[in-house]
Design a protein around this motif. Structure first.
Motif, short mmCIF file in Angstrom:
data_model
loop_
_atom_site.label_atom_id
_atom_site.label_comp_id
_atom_site.label_asym_id
_atom_site.label_seq_id
_atom_site.Cartn_x
_atom_site.Cartn_y
_atom_site.Cartn_z
N SER A 54 0.78 -1.19 0.30
CA SER A 54 0.12 -0.15 0.15
C SER A 54 0.91 1.45 0.27
O SER A 54 0.23 2.28 -0.19
N MET A 55 2.06 0.90 0.32
CA MET A 55 3.48 2.41 0.29
C MET A 55 3.69 2.26 -0.49
O MET A 55 4.89 3.26 -0.86
N GLY A 56 3.29 1.64 -1.95
CA GLY A 56 3.74 1.36 -2.87
C GLY A 56 5.73 0.73 -3.07
O GLY A 56 5.99 0.85 -4.24
N ASN A 57 5.83 0.28 -2.00
CA ASN A 57 7.04 -0.60 -1.85
C ASN A 57 6.61 -2.20 -2.48
O ASN A 57 6.07 -3.72 -1.72
N ALA A 58 7.14 -2.81 -3.89
CA ALA A 58 6.59 -3.75 -3.99
C ALA A 58 8.05 -4.61 -4.56
O ALA A 58 8.45 -4.97 -5.32
N SER A 59 8.76 -4.32 -3.67
CA SER A 59 10.47 -4.80 -4.40
C SER A 59 10.83 -6.18 -3.47
O SER A 59 11.14 -6.97 -4.56
N ASN A 60 10.11 -6.52 -3.03
CA ASN A 60 9.47 -8.43 -2.78
C ASN A 60 8.81 -8.92 -3.94
O ASN A 60 8.47 -10.28 -3.45
N VAL A 61 8.17 -8.55 -5.11
CA VAL A 61 7.32 -8.73 -6.07
C VAL A 61 7.82 -9.54 -6.87
O VAL A 61 8.62 -8.65 -7.79
N LYS A 62 7.69 -10.63 -7.68
CA LYS A 62 7.93 -10.96 -8.47
C LYS A 62 6.70 -11.23 -10.27
O LYS A 62 5.68 -11.38 -9.28
N TRP A 63 7.10 -9.97 -11.08
CA TRP A 63 6.05 -10.48 -11.46
C TRP A 63 5.74 -10.82 -12.72
O TRP A 63 7.03 -11.60 -13.04
N PHE A 64 4.92 -11.98 -13.28
CA PHE A 64 5.31 -13.06 -14.63
C PHE A 64 3.46 -12.81 -15.24
O PHE A 64 2.51 -13.32 -13.77
N GLU A 65 3.42 -13.09 -16.67
CA GLU A 65 1.63 -13.71 -16.43
C GLU A 65 0.55 -12.98 -16.17
O GLU A 65 -0.07 -13.11 -15.83
N GLY A 66 0.88 -11.72 -15.57
CA GLY A 66 -0.06 -10.71 -15.81
C GLY A 66 -0.96 -10.80 -13.67
O GLY A 66 -1.36 -10.18 -13.49
N ILE A 67 0.37 -11.53 -13.05
CA ILE A 67 0.28 -11.70 -11.58
C ILE A 67 1.27 -11.79 -10.93
O ILE A 67 2.97 -11.07 -11.58
N GLY A 68 1.51 -11.15 -9.73
CA GLY A 68 2.49 -11.06 -9.06
C GLY A 68 2.35 -12.30 -7.83
O GLY A 68 1.72 -12.28 -7.46
N GLU A 69 4.02 -12.21 -7.10
CA GLU A 69 3.97 -13.24 -5.73
C GLU A 69 4.63 -12.55 -5.43
O GLU A 69 6.12 -12.36 -5.27
N TYR A 70 4.52 -11.74 -4.56
CA TYR A 70 5.24 -11.55 -3.22
C TYR A 70 5.75 -12.70 -2.40
O TYR A 70 4.61 -13.29 -1.65
N ARG A 71 7.43 -12.62 -1.92
CA ARG A 71 8.43 -13.55 -1.46
C ARG A 71 8.02 -13.12 0.35
O ARG A 71 8.59 -11.71 0.39
#
Length: 133
Positions: A54-71
Motif C-alpha cells: 500500500s506504500m508502493g513498495n513492491a520490491s519483494n514482488v516477482k511479476w509474471f503472466e499478469g500476476i505478482g508473487e510477493y515473497r
C-alpha cells in the motif's frame, strides 16, 4: 575542478496504492480464507507485506503472466499472490507456501482472469447507459 560540489540530489515520491482483497461473484474471498487460516505470527508478516504494498513498495514482488508473487522469506517460504489494475490498485488473490507454489500460481491466474472478465462485463453493461444520457 577542485572543491566542486559533486552531490547529486534525488527526490523519491512514494505513490500510494489501494490494496484490496478480490471478492468473487459468489461473495467468497479467496485471500481472506487463506489469511484467516494462518497462525498469528505468519498473519503478522503477511499484514506487513500488505502495508508495504500500500506504500508502493513492491520490491519483494516477482511479476509474471499478469500476476505478482510477493515473497516472504520466512518459515516455509510464504507467498502472497496479487494483480495490478492500473497503477493505483492491487488485488490480493490468495497465498500459499513454496511447497504448493505451482498450484497456487495457477489458482491466482484463474482468479485474475475471472476478475478481468467481470470487469469487462461491467464496463460493457455501463456503456448503453452512458449513451442514453
Amino acid at each position: 575542478m577542485a572543491g566542486a560540489n559533486r552531490n547529486v540530489y534525488v527526490t523519491i515520491r512514494s505513490v500510494p496504492v489501494r490494496v484490496v482483497e478480490y471478492v468473487r461473484a459468489d461473495g467468497t474471498v479467496p485471500y481472506r480464507r487463506w489469511f484467516d487460516s494462518l497462525d498469528a505470527q505468519v498473519a503478522a508478516k503477511v499484514a506487513v507485506a500488505s502495508v508495504r504494498l500500500s506504500m508502493g513498495n513492491a520490491s519483494n514482488v516477482k511479476w509474471f503472466e499478469g500476476i505478482g508473487e510477493y515473497r516472504i522469506d520466512w518459515g516455509p517460504g510464504y507467498r502472497v499472490y496479487l494483480a495490478k489494475d492500473g497503477e493505483a490498485l492491487i488485488l490480493l488473490l490468495g497465498g500459499g507456501t513454496k511447497k504448493k507454489q505451482k498450484a497456487d500460481i495457477e489458482r491466482a491466474k484463474e482468479l485474475h482472469a475471472e476478475y478481468k472478465t467481470r470487469k469487462k462485463a461491467r464496463a460493457m453493461a455501463a456503456q448503453p447507459a452512458a449513451r442514453k444520457r
